[in-house]
Design a protein around this motif. Structure first.
Motif, mmCIF file in Angstrom:
data_model
loop_
_atom_site.group_PDB
_atom_site.id
_atom_site.type_symbol
_atom_site.label_atom_id
_atom_site.label_comp_id
_atom_site.label_asym_id
_atom_site.label_seq_id
_atom_site.Cartn_x
_atom_site.Cartn_y
_atom_site.Cartn_z
ATOM 1 N N THR A 261 -108.279 114.646 87.029
ATOM 2 C CA THR A 261 -108.961 114.451 85.749
ATOM 3 C C THR A 261 -109.898 115.602 85.404
ATOM 4 O OG1 THR A 261 -110.841 113.262 86.742
ATOM 5 C CG2 THR A 261 -108.914 111.952 86.111
ATOM 6 N N ILE A 262 -110.105 116.533 86.333
ATOM 7 C CA ILE A 262 -111.077 117.604 86.131
ATOM 8 C C ILE A 262 -110.373 118.817 85.547
ATOM 9 C CG2 ILE A 262 -112.796 119.083 87.238
ATOM 10 C CD1 ILE A 262 -112.877 116.970 89.516
ATOM 11 N N PRO A 263 -110.753 119.259 84.364
ATOM 12 C CA PRO A 263 -110.077 120.414 83.762
ATOM 13 C C PRO A 263 -110.445 121.706 84.482
ATOM 14 C CG PRO A 263 -111.939 119.754 82.409
ATOM 15 C CD PRO A 263 -111.814 118.721 83.494
ATOM 16 N N PRO A 264 -109.579 122.715 84.401
ATOM 17 C CA PRO A 264 -109.903 124.005 85.022
ATOM 18 C C PRO A 264 -111.050 124.682 84.283
ATOM 19 C CG PRO A 264 -107.908 124.177 83.714
ATOM 20 C CD PRO A 264 -108.262 122.725 83.742
ATOM 21 N N ALA A 265 -111.884 125.379 85.035
ATOM 22 C CA ALA A 265 -113.031 126.058 84.441
ATOM 23 C C ALA A 265 -112.720 127.535 84.247
ATOM 24 C CB ALA A 265 -114.255 125.898 85.332
ATOM 25 N N CYS A 266 -113.092 128.057 83.086
ATOM 26 C CA CYS A 266 -113.002 129.487 82.806
ATOM 27 C C CYS A 266 -114.354 129.935 82.254
ATOM 28 C CB CYS A 266 -111.901 129.781 81.785
ATOM 29 S SG CYS A 266 -110.238 129.304 82.316
ATOM 30 N N TYR A 267 -114.649 131.209 82.427
ATOM 31 C CA TYR A 267 -115.952 131.709 82.013
ATOM 32 C C TYR A 267 -115.782 132.960 81.168
ATOM 33 C CZ TYR A 267 -117.390 128.592 85.737
ATOM 34 O OH TYR A 267 -117.558 127.481 86.531
ATOM 35 N N ALA A 268 -116.546 133.025 80.093
ATOM 36 C CA ALA A 268 -116.520 134.194 79.210
ATOM 37 C C ALA A 268 -117.952 134.642 78.937
ATOM 38 C CB ALA A 268 -115.809 133.870 77.900
ATOM 39 N N ARG A 269 -118.253 135.864 79.340
ATOM 40 C CA ARG A 269 -119.579 136.415 79.065
ATOM 41 C C ARG A 269 -119.627 136.921 77.630
ATOM 42 N NH1 ARG A 269 -119.606 139.836 82.718
ATOM 43 N NH2 ARG A 269 -121.047 139.012 84.269
#
Length: 424
Positions: A261-269
């Motif tokens: 149920t946990i979506p993948p995390a992505c990061y954008a500076r």
């Protein structure tokens, strides 16, 4: 600090959890409500739950509130134009914007409904501008108006465009003053704040999530992988995971929670540059927020004015492709430095709508990191707010991907979360 905060919110009549075989020596407590994360959304949730008569404990690994995404953004009150109709972002932005203006007006929190122009700088962008206009109407945004170039330039003489969308409902807010007010109201209603305190995991006790809580000094040399005995096992009746950049990583450390149920995390500076030219600093070139047509991952390098008249340009989008360790997420060890060389990308983008921008007039400002649920080349994701109906754990709400318009939506999200937990 941690024990003092917990002691104030232990519910009378509660029994301590059954001893865990995992950490037999760790102290254990029960509590009513725990909000993880003291960003603007966590603070709004804490205030809302405290107003509903709940005893609330807010835990945050930072030394004070609002040190991460909530203090590293454009401080814009969005109208609700950009988001797909019927999405949580659309619903919460429109509702939250109305609540936020009302809240700030009633409490004297500095803000200004200065309006926004979204501009098409080439004929090829006009269809996208029309699409934004129609989407805004469907989302319930009031008073939107299409302007031809002459009308827009009459409003903003320094502007270049072929067409513009005027959004009078957009504005700016002093986010620190807003958060300070939310903290004060939550505390007035009995909420307790424990800073320098990190939730590093959890496990199920029956159908409730027991939190693994550690003080920051305990985590100073932790590698994020080695099993670590928490300073406290805390089992609340209600848990709100509003930890922003670390929310997905923390949820994965809730043993017993279905990780599917946990979506993948992505990061954008996103970096900001400020206008340093002395003439422009004294006489800002624009009176409204100026936004280009949105780009992948963001709303484009736009003009933001703060309440002191400082002109900022940004943010851009810099995807973080490398692995981010959990300790970086939990302890906010992200690199927030602004690479001065990125200014070379700013000048041509800004000059599309502000052709008189002078060379050398931009200085590095600050940066923030967006908690994305999609990566480059992927479709943008909606806010994800999960309760027991999704993950099966009683009293637990996970908030994922609360990026823009999270500030604008904060009071509406708080209403929604309180209704999920308490009914109504």
């Amino acid at each position: 600090m941690l024990r003092k905060g917990v002691d104030r919110v232990i519910k009378r009549g509660f029994h301590l959890p059954k001893p865990s075989d995992i950490w037999p020596n760790a102290p254990k407590e029960n509590a009513d409500c725990v909000v993880i994360g003291a960003g603007v959304v966590g603070l709004a949730v804490a205030r809302e739950l405290s107003l509903k008569g709940k005893e609330v404990l807010v835990l945050d690994s930072a030394p004070t509130f609002g040190t991460v995404t909530s203090s590293r953004n454009s401080e814009v009150i969005h109208a609700g134009i950009y988001y797909p109709p019927d999405s949580l972002k659309a619903r919460f932005c429109v509702r939250g914007r109305n609540l936020l203006y009302q809240y700030c007006s009633q409490r004297g929190i500095p803000h200004d409904q200065i309006g926004k122009l979204i501009v098409a700088t080439a004929a090829s962008e006009i269809p996208k501008l029309n699409e934004l206009f129609n989407r805004g109407i469907r989302n319930g945004v009031e008073d939107l108006r299409m302007l031809d170039a002459s009308e827009a330039i009459k409003m903003e003489p320094e502007l270049h465009c072929v067409k513009a969308l005027l959004s009078p409902a957009s504005g700016i807010v002093d986010s620190h003053s807003l958060m300070l007010s939310l903290v004060g109201e939550a505390e007035t209603n009995g909420a307790t704040f424990s800073y320098n305190t990190s939730v590093i995991g959890g496990h199920l006790e029956g159908n409730q999530m027991a939190l693994h809580v550690s003080e920051i000094k305990t985590l100073a040399n932790w590698d994020g992988e080695t099993p670590l005995q928490p300073d406290l096992l805390l089992t609340p009746k209600f848990v709100v995971n509003s930890s922003g950049l670390s929310a997905p990583a923390l949820a994965k450390r809730f043993h017993g929670l279905n990780t599917a149920t946990i979506p993948p995390a992505c990061y954008a500076r996103g970096s900001y540059f400020t206008l340093s030219n002395s003439d422009s600093a004294r006489h800002p070139p624009f009176k409204h927020l100026i936004y280009p047509i949105p780009e992948e991952g963001g709303l484009g390098v736009h003009v933001t004015l703060d309440l002191d008249g400082l002109v900022k340009f940004g943010p851009d989008v810099e995807w973080m492709h490398h692995h981010v360790p959990d300790t970086t997420k939990f302890l906010n060890r992200f690199d927030y430095s602004v690479n001065a060389e990125r200014v070379a990308r700013f000048y041509p983008e800004i000059r599309k709508y502000y052709p008189n921008l002078k060379d050398g007039s931009l200085l590095p400002g600050y940066s923030g990191i967006r908690p994305k649920l999609h990566g480059p080349g992927q479709s943008a994701r909606d806010f994800v707010i999960q309760g027991e109906d999704i993950h099966g754990v009683g009293g637990l709400v996970n908030l994922f991907g609360i990026e823009s318009p999270g500030l604008t939506s904060s009071l509406a999200i708080a209403e929604y979360v309180a209704a999920m937990l308490l009914g109504g």
